[in-house]
Design an enzyme around this catalytic site. Structure first.
Site, mmCIF file in Angstrom:
data_model
loop_
_atom_site.group_PDB
_atom_site.id
_atom_site.type_symbol
_atom_site.label_atom_id
_atom_site.label_comp_id
_atom_site.label_asym_id
_atom_site.label_seq_id
_atom_site.Cartn_x
_atom_site.Cartn_y
_atom_site.Cartn_z
ATOM 1 N N HIS A 127 -2.382 -3.617 -6.494
ATOM 2 C CA HIS A 127 -2.879 -3.171 -5.189
ATOM 3 C C HIS A 127 -4.384 -3.402 -5.077
ATOM 4 O O HIS A 127 -5.193 -2.681 -5.666
ATOM 5 C CB HIS A 127 -2.555 -1.672 -4.987
ATOM 6 C CG HIS A 127 -2.876 -1.167 -3.622
ATOM 7 N ND1 HIS A 127 -3.377 0.094 -3.384
ATOM 8 C CD2 HIS A 127 -2.775 -1.756 -2.411
ATOM 9 C CE1 HIS A 127 -3.570 0.245 -2.093
ATOM 10 N NE2 HIS A 127 -3.203 -0.853 -1.474
ATOM 11 N N SER A 174 0.827 -1.209 0.000
ATOM 12 C CA SER A 174 0.000 0.000 0.000
ATOM 13 C C SER A 174 0.855 1.250 0.000
ATOM 14 O O SER A 174 0.392 2.316 -0.379
ATOM 15 C CB SER A 174 -0.856 0.062 1.265
ATOM 16 O OG SER A 174 -1.720 -1.020 1.335
ATOM 17 N N ASN A 184 -5.116 6.102 -1.749
ATOM 18 C CA ASN A 184 -4.632 6.495 -0.422
ATOM 19 C C ASN A 184 -4.095 7.919 -0.393
ATOM 20 O O ASN A 184 -3.934 8.505 0.665
ATOM 21 C CB ASN A 184 -3.567 5.516 0.091
ATOM 22 C CG ASN A 184 -4.217 4.279 0.696
ATOM 23 O OD1 ASN A 184 -5.383 4.310 1.071
ATOM 24 N ND2 ASN A 184 -3.480 3.188 0.757
ATOM 25 N N GLU A 197 -5.363 -1.196 -8.242
ATOM 26 C CA GLU A 197 -4.424 -0.222 -8.802
ATOM 27 C C GLU A 197 -3.232 -0.995 -9.364
ATOM 28 O O GLU A 197 -2.585 -1.752 -8.646
ATOM 29 C CB GLU A 197 -3.956 0.753 -7.711
ATOM 30 C CG GLU A 197 -5.073 1.669 -7.220
ATOM 31 C CD GLU A 197 -4.634 2.600 -6.088
ATOM 32 O OE1 GLU A 197 -5.183 3.709 -6.003
ATOM 33 O OE2 GLU A 197 -3.761 2.223 -5.285
#
Ligand SMILES: NC(=O)c1ccc[n+]([C@@H]2O[C@H](COP(=O)([O-])OP(=O)(O)OC[C@H]3O[C@@H](n4cnc5c(N)ncnc54)[C@H](O)[C@@H]3O)[C@@H](O)[C@H]2O)c1
Length: 506
Positions: free
Chosen positions: A144, A123, A194, A156
């Site tokens: 991801h 991450s 994120n 991702e």
């Protein structure tokens, strides 16, 4: 570019929360799955967890018994890493530690075929850094997934500096073949979701810190006016403040202390105090005796105005006029009126432009001024936020509350914080999304898709900016920048450019 063929084996290393989900999804797509964990019982335990998850799908009628048996039969727990030798693609979901991931990938390079793809589910670690010391860094990529993997559609696909574009295309197509919604992105801190999601937490934390309102009320407003599935505080309590604060700090550090990502002292105190959220029984809210969702503060009921004057260009509140009329309130159109609404000729209501009501009333020739926060859709919102300028009286606020109550909406009264909460959050989400696009991290359509599929936002941030007007977003951010004097609210060059060109973001 074709996906990794379903007959070819997929190796999954790390059989924890994410690895077991990835193994389940790959097996459901038809791949033989070779599952390894450093803990000798890890892979077998994970297969048991997957069996329970599939049993629930069978109970709900979403999967047949024979299909369940086939999917489970494709998952093979492995005792040694060497057992992954036939895998065409390995997905790593071990501990979030650069040295551990580098060691693992170096070992996998010696075990897997030369043309195998090595994917990491990291991450927060640079894909470029993970690949840096390998013999074939061009075969390394980020894949991801989001938690829970079987339910969350987004993947991702993260290219590092050395990643071969054909590897990125293969992984993209493979994720699509597994029923996911992939997006391409670059190895930059936080990738897309994120990074772009930080303001969802950060702006609410700032409004709370400044006493704009309390956590339960802000949550209710973000759900009922903003259209988000969960409020930021209940979501942080669910994620865990240790995890959420660590992600914020890691993105802040990774961007060399950019003020856009400054962590919150309020959240730091919760972490220091061990108030980690649901998992520790207490975060912003109490969970020990399961008291349920705390009540938001809601204004008591007041009388509505008899008449409302509106501008001949009613803007975002235009769709509300029919409901105002249906409520028996007389509507008069006044050419050139600057406030969105004027009630009984004495109280003005304007959608926030990023200044406080108090500042606006001091510099504009306005009657008593109330600011209204943004709503995803003013006609369907069940709650609205009002804030009164300091120069007004409680009667003025009562009249403004009475209008929205007559339309069946709850009213939450905030202190006069600039940009209130939905507007400043949406503008900052759009700003961050625009910067990610401006810096070549992803495309405009992909950032919107990522935020809808990865964190369930009701609209992509750029589509939302289009809906409320890029000029308004730029105005709100510029006013916030001057209210706070902070670099945090600087406007993305892409938004400025689209504003000047009157161009579309999408
Ligand atoms: N949990 C999430 O919400 C989430 C979401 C996206 C990405 N991630 C990332 O996915 C990865 C795994 O996270 P998780 O939540 O599944 O962790 P987890 O703790 O649930 O599982 C990690 C597993 O890896 C095993 N492991 C540790 N070191 C190993 C090694 N060297 N070789 C083989 N196995 C090893 C552990 O025994 C454990 O079973 C991390 O990189 C994390 O950042 C997590």
């Amino acid at each position: 570019m074709a996906a990794v063929s379903a007959e070819l084996a997929v190796g999954v290393v790390g059989a924890g929360t994410m690895g077991s989900g990835i193994a389940q999804v790959a097996a459901a797509a038809g791949h033989p799955v070779l599952l390894f964990d450093a803990d000798p019982q890890g892979a077998t335990t994970a297969k048991g967890r997957i069996a329970s998850a599939l049993a629930r799908l069978v109970e709900k009628g979403r999967m047949g018994g024979p299909e369940r048996d086939e999917v489970l039969g494709r998952i093979q727990p492995c005792a040694d890493l060497e057992d992954l030798g036939q895998a065409a693609l390995a997905v790593e979901a071990i501990v979030e530690d650069l040295a551990a991931k580098r060691d693992l990938f170096a070992a996998l390079e010696g075990i897997l075929p030369r043309n195998a793809i090595l994917a990491t589910n990291t991450s927060s670690i640079s894909v470029t850094a993970i690949a840096a010391e390998l013999a074939r860094p061009e075969r390394v990529i980020g894949m991801h997934f989001f938690n829970p993997v079987p339910l969350m559609a987004l993947v991702e696909v993260v290219s590092g500096l050395a990643t071969d574009p054909s590897v990125a295309d293969t992984v993209f197509d493979t994720a699509a073949a597994w029923g996911k919604s992939p997006v391409h992105t670059k190895s930059t801190p936080g990738f897309i979701v994120n990074r772009v999601a930080r303001p969802f937490y950060a702006e609410a934390l700032r409004v709370l810190t400044e006493g704009g309102s309390d956590a339960a009320t802000i949550d209710a407003v973000m759900r009922e006016a903003g259209g988000f599935r969960m409020g930021p505080f209940e979501l942080m309590d669910l994620i865990g403040h240790d995890v959420n604060f660590a992600v914020t700090c890691s993105v802040f550090d990774a961007y060399f202390g950019d003020q856009r990502f400054t962590p919150s002292l309020v959240q730091q105190e919760l972490v220091l105090g061990g108030y980690l959220g649901r998992k520790s029984g207490r975060g912003f809210f109490e969970y020990t005796n399961d008291p349920g969702r705390p009540s938001p503060s809601t204004a008591p009921t007041f009388h509505p105005p008899g008449g409302v004057s509106v501008s001949d260009l009613p803007g975002l509140l235009g769709p509300l006029l029919a409901s105002i009329k249906d409520a028996g309130i007389v509507i008069r159109t006044v050419a050139g009126q600057s406030a969105d609404l004027v009630l009984d000729g004495r109280v003005a209501i304007a959608i926030t432009d990023g200044r406080s009501a108090t500042e606006r009333m001091a510099v504009e020739d306005s009657p008593s001024l109330m600011l209204l926060d943004l709503a995803l859709d003013y006609t369907t919102a069940t709650r609205v936020v009002l804030a009164a300028a300091d120069q007004t009286t409680p009667d003025d606020l009562a009249l403004a509350s009475g209008l929205f109550q007559a339309l069946g909406k709850s009213v939450s009264v905030f202190d006069d914080v600039p940009g209130l909460v939905v507007m400043r959050t949406v503008c900052m989400l759009a700003n961050e999304a625009a910067d990610a696009v401006n810096q070549g991290v992803c495309s405009a359509t992909d950032v919107d898709m990522a935020m809808r599929r990865g964190v369930n936002y009701p609209l992509g941030p750029l589509a939302w900016a289009e809906r409320i007007g890029v000029d308004r977003v730029v105005q709100v951010l510029s006013n916030l920048a001057s209210s706070y004097g902070e670099d945090r609210y600087r406007v993305s060059p892409l938004l400025q450019r689209k504003f000047h060109a009157r161009g579309a973001l999408l």
